[in-house]
Design an enzyme around this catalytic site. Structure first.
Site, mmCIF file in Angstrom:
data_model
loop_
_atom_site.group_PDB
_atom_site.id
_atom_site.type_symbol
_atom_site.label_atom_id
_atom_site.label_comp_id
_atom_site.label_asym_id
_atom_site.label_seq_id
_atom_site.Cartn_x
_atom_site.Cartn_y
_atom_site.Cartn_z
ATOM 1 N N GLU A 1 -90.296 79.361 35.087
ATOM 2 C CA GLU A 1 -91.718 79.708 34.956
ATOM 3 C C GLU A 1 -91.933 81.007 35.731
ATOM 4 O O GLU A 1 -91.632 81.078 36.908
ATOM 5 C CB GLU A 1 -92.605 78.622 35.585
ATOM 6 C CG GLU A 1 -92.294 77.200 35.175
ATOM 7 C CD GLU A 1 -93.014 76.790 33.906
ATOM 8 O OE1 GLU A 1 -93.739 77.631 33.339
ATOM 9 O OE2 GLU A 1 -92.820 75.637 33.479
ATOM 10 N N ARG B 1 -86.930 75.131 35.531
ATOM 11 C CA ARG B 1 -87.795 75.845 34.579
ATOM 12 C C ARG B 1 -88.054 77.250 35.109
ATOM 13 O O ARG B 1 -88.587 77.393 36.221
ATOM 14 C CB ARG B 1 -89.139 75.125 34.417
ATOM 15 C CG ARG B 1 -89.041 73.656 33.992
ATOM 16 C CD ARG B 1 -88.845 73.526 32.499
ATOM 17 N NE ARG B 1 -88.526 72.173 32.118
ATOM 18 C CZ ARG B 1 -89.366 71.347 31.475
ATOM 19 N NH1 ARG B 1 -90.573 71.755 31.182
ATOM 20 N NH2 ARG B 1 -88.976 70.146 31.129
ATOM 21 N N GLU C 1 -101.617 66.631 33.837
ATOM 22 C CA GLU C 1 -100.511 66.082 33.039
ATOM 23 C C GLU C 1 -99.345 65.742 33.955
ATOM 24 O O GLU C 1 -98.829 66.600 34.658
ATOM 25 C CB GLU C 1 -100.062 67.127 32.008
ATOM 26 C CG GLU C 1 -98.878 66.662 31.189
ATOM 27 C CD GLU C 1 -98.020 67.818 30.674
ATOM 28 O OE1 GLU C 1 -98.573 68.843 30.238
ATOM 29 O OE2 GLU C 1 -96.786 67.676 30.727
ATOM 30 N N SER D 1 -94.811 63.774 29.693
ATOM 31 C CA SER D 1 -94.754 64.009 28.249
ATOM 32 C C SER D 1 -93.765 63.024 27.683
ATOM 33 O O SER D 1 -92.747 62.738 28.308
ATOM 34 C CB SER D 1 -94.219 65.400 27.929
ATOM 35 O OG SER D 1 -95.200 66.341 28.113
ATOM 36 N N ARG E 1 -99.458 74.056 40.093
ATOM 37 C CA ARG E 1 -98.833 72.870 39.493
ATOM 38 C C ARG E 1 -97.427 73.111 38.952
ATOM 39 O O ARG E 1 -96.787 72.201 38.448
ATOM 40 C CB ARG E 1 -99.674 72.276 38.351
ATOM 41 C CG ARG E 1 -100.847 73.041 37.890
ATOM 42 C CD ARG E 1 -101.590 72.358 36.788
ATOM 43 N NE ARG E 1 -101.347 73.070 35.554
ATOM 44 C CZ ARG E 1 -101.710 74.315 35.351
ATOM 45 N NH1 ARG E 1 -102.320 75.008 36.287
ATOM 46 N NH2 ARG E 1 -101.464 74.903 34.200
ATOM 47 N N HIS E 2 -96.930 74.352 39.046
ATOM 48 C CA HIS E 2 -95.604 74.646 38.504
ATOM 49 C C HIS E 2 -94.584 74.945 39.589
ATOM 50 O O HIS E 2 -94.836 75.720 40.505
ATOM 51 C CB HIS E 2 -95.664 75.854 37.559
ATOM 52 C CG HIS E 2 -96.347 75.540 36.268
ATOM 53 N ND1 HIS E 2 -97.661 75.815 36.048
ATOM 54 C CD2 HIS E 2 -95.894 74.942 35.144
ATOM 55 C CE1 HIS E 2 -97.998 75.408 34.828
ATOM 56 N NE2 HIS E 2 -96.937 74.870 34.261
ATOM 57 N N ARG F 1 -95.558 66.159 40.745
ATOM 58 C CA ARG F 1 -96.944 66.149 40.251
ATOM 59 C C ARG F 1 -97.590 64.778 40.462
ATOM 60 O O ARG F 1 -98.762 64.695 40.811
ATOM 61 C CB ARG F 1 -96.983 66.502 38.771
ATOM 62 C CG ARG F 1 -96.830 67.981 38.524
ATOM 63 C CD ARG F 1 -97.339 68.277 37.143
ATOM 64 N NE ARG F 1 -97.095 69.666 36.788
ATOM 65 C CZ ARG F 1 -97.383 70.167 35.609
ATOM 66 N NH1 ARG F 1 -97.904 69.407 34.662
ATOM 67 N NH2 ARG F 1 -97.159 71.432 35.356
HETATM 68 P P1 AMO Z 1 -92.176 68.346 29.678
HETATM 69 O O1 AMO Z 1 -91.573 69.692 29.552
HETATM 70 O O2 AMO Z 1 -93.599 68.219 29.255
HETATM 71 O O3 AMO Z 1 -91.350 67.278 28.820
HETATM 72 O O4 AMO Z 1 -92.047 67.855 31.170
HETATM 73 C C1 AMO Z 1 -92.340 66.527 31.541
HETATM 74 C C2 AMO Z 1 -93.152 66.480 32.812
HETATM 75 O O5 AMO Z 1 -92.503 67.214 33.838
HETATM 76 C C3 AMO Z 1 -93.459 67.822 34.686
HETATM 77 N N1 AMO Z 1 -93.269 69.284 34.692
HETATM 78 C C4 AMO Z 1 -93.315 70.051 35.786
HETATM 79 N N2 AMO Z 1 -93.543 69.748 37.079
HETATM 80 C C5 AMO Z 1 -93.521 70.771 37.978
HETATM 81 N N3 AMO Z 1 -93.257 72.054 37.633
HETATM 82 C C6 AMO Z 1 -93.029 72.405 36.344
HETATM 83 N N4 AMO Z 1 -92.746 73.671 36.033
HETATM 84 C C7 AMO Z 1 -93.051 71.378 35.352
HETATM 85 N N5 AMO Z 1 -92.851 71.355 34.014
HETATM 86 C C8 AMO Z 1 -92.990 70.076 33.637
HETATM 87 C C9 AMO Z 1 -94.812 67.430 34.163
HETATM 88 C C10 AMO Z 1 -94.516 67.103 32.723
HETATM 89 O O6 AMO Z 1 -95.461 66.205 32.180
HETATM 90 N N6 AMO Z 1 -88.086 66.238 27.672
HETATM 91 C C11 AMO Z 1 -89.504 66.116 27.796
HETATM 92 C C12 AMO Z 1 -89.916 64.713 28.205
HETATM 93 C C13 AMO Z 1 -89.650 63.691 27.136
HETATM 94 O O7 AMO Z 1 -90.240 63.830 26.049
HETATM 95 O O8 AMO Z 1 -88.866 62.759 27.387
HETATM 96 C C14 AMO Z 1 -89.990 67.116 28.838
HETATM 97 O O9 AMO Z 1 -89.258 67.585 29.668
HETATM 98 O O10 AMO Z 1 -95.220 66.281 34.893
#
Ligand code: AMO
Length: 445
Positions: A223, A221, A368, A371, A229-230, A419
């Site tokens: 970001e 990602r 969170e 998802s 948390r990211h 996380r």
């Molecule tokens: P989403 O984008 O919400 O959903 O990501 C799912 C989970 O991944 C973790 N997460 C992260 N952890 C650390 N750094 C980040 N930048 C980050 N972004 C997300 C979180 C989050 O809840 N395809 C959908 C899932 C699905 O519907 O099957 C998805 O990727 O814990």
């Protein structure tokens, strides 16, 4: 000619088997973790893959004489007699009376930090991360990632037992799967391609083959912000299941996965749990609240003024975590029916109220970690939603093969491994629960 038969010459004994070999002379291999000189003898603590084994050097035990070259972090093979003794608390324990030490290698330099204390006291997180290959030799640091291994292992084991097939999706892709701009672009022989944001498009395709699939793999990602948390690369634990009755089937499966993980940790990772003082949650069932009801609760009960009615900010998640713990006696809380505008193009809208979706997030101690939700499985509905989201369905021809050629009702989820580890161990920063973090400021080590 020598032939390799796959049988390892195992000339050492594991610490857990010491009780079976009391008063026998055995060998162990490991690092010299610590040397403590006493009057007339020395304690030599050997660090093996998971244990710290107390060995005692005293001239009376054998003809072996201490080699002055031996230092902490030397790799050695220690041979000695297993004897039972008592620790400071009066508990039985086994130690090794040293008969011989064979030097396997010596470090070129002393360590840049002290790793043989119980924890890395007073060392900044950035230094710990800069020195990961050695800072992780500290027993408490390495325990973090042993626990993380247990989480991923539990995820795999439970799903395999429930008819899921493990898949491997590509990480170099023709499109970002989650929409938005946080996608890394890559020059692929002159073509622009993207690093996978999630295995979403592929896990859905494979539901059309195996019905139930899962993957534990890195995702990327882009970001641009620096938060606690990211990460820019994290490990996503995904599953996808077909022929569901409705999206609560996915929540039931996740509850089962989490229960299994917590039991597995208690069973096989007790030493690490103790070392880290980890508070392993008891799960019987997980309460659920609808997104709009949660907003209402935040405004009435907590007098919180939301800045965005379509999503939660971190403070809202924290308040919901506190509410779940205090009022519902749960470390976890499912929030369901997120607004359609905030969920990706593959999410199924609620037929009874299309402003909202058949989706959920799982909060763990106010963060969170998951998802998920039900997906659109009808071809025409999916094409229409893509157009509504400003996407070109033609570019997603291969993704849409699932829908065009028949897709069962299905759904799934993604759990962020780091996380989950972070909040299980009570850390404030996700980097503490990431072996080699990648963030906006860090690509090494
Ligand atoms: P989403 O984008 O919400 O959903 O990501 C799912 C989970 O991944 C973790 N997460 C992260 N952890 C650390 N750094 C980040 N930048 C980050 N972004 C997300 C979180 C989050 O809840 N395809 C959908 C899932 C699905 O519907 O099957 C998805 O990727 O814990």
């Amino acid at each position: 000619m020598e032939k390799i038969d796959g049988i390892l010459n195992n000339d050492t004994v594991a610490f857990k088997d010491f009780n079976l070999h009391e008063n026998e002379v055995v060998s162990i291999k490991g690092y010299i973790h610590r040397i403590r000189e006493m009057t007339g003898f020395s304690f030599v603590i050997i660090r093996t893959a998971r244990d710290l084994i107390q060995c005692v050097y005293a001239p009376e035990f054998s003809d072996y004489r201490w080699d002055a070259k031996l230092t902490e972090e030397a790799c050695v093979k220690v041979t000695g007699k297993i004897v039972k003794s008592t620790d400071a608390k009066g508990n039985d324990r086994f130690e090794l009376q040293i008969h011989d030490i064979e030097i396997l290698s010596l470090p070129a330099e002393p360590l840049p930090i002290v790793i043989n204390k119980k924890q890395l006291d007073g060392i900044q997180l950035n230094t710990i991360l800069d020195l990961r290959p050695v800072s992780m030799r500290n027993p408490k640091e390495r325990a973090i990632f042993k626990i993380q291994e247990g989480i991923a292992r539990g995820f795999r084991e439970y799903l395999a037992q429930n008819g899921f097939t493990e898949i491997r999706s590509p990480k170099i892709n023709f499109a970002g799967a989650e929409g938005g701009t946080n996608v890394f672009k890559l020059d692929y022989f002159g073509k622009e391609v993207y690093l996978a944001q999630s295995p979403q498009l592929y896990k859905q395709a494979l539901v059309g083959v195996y019905q139930r699939v899962f993957e534990v793999a890195p995702v990327f990602r882009a970001e641009h912000h620096d938060t606690s948390r990211h990460l820019n690369e994290y490990t996503s634990m995904d599953f996808e299941m077909g022929f569901i009755n409705d999206f609560t089937d996915i929540m039931h499966m996740e509850t089962g996965v989490l229960k299994y993980i917590m039991q597995l940790l208690k069973k096989d990772y007790a030493e690490e749990i103790e070392l880290l003082h980890a508070d392993i949650p008891e799960i019987t069932e997980i309460p659920c609240i609808k997104f709009m009801d949660a907003k209402e609760l935040l405004m009435t009960k907590f007098k919180y003024k939301p800045s965005d009615m379509k999503d939660f900010d971190p403070a809202e998640e924290e308040l919901l975590g506190k509410y779940a713990k205090k009022e519902l006696n749960s470390d976890f809380l499912f929030v369901t029916h997120y607004p359609s505008k905030k969920r990706p193009f593959y999410t199924k809208d609620d037929p009874t109220d299309p402003e909202y979706t058949l989706s959920f997030d799982l909060l763990f101690r106010g963060l969170e970690i998951t998802s998920g939700g039900q997906r659109i499985n009808d071809y025409h509905e999916q094409v229409e939603k893509m157009i509504k989201c400003g996407m070109d369905p033609e570019q997603f021809e291969t993704y849409l093969m699932l829908h065009k050629y028949g897709a069962p009702p299905h759904g799934g989820l993604g759990i962020g491994l780091e996380r989950l580890t972070m909040h299980l161990l009570g850390f404030k920063n996700v980097r503490e629960a990431t072996m080699f973090p990648r963030d906006i400021n860090r690509v090494t080590p």
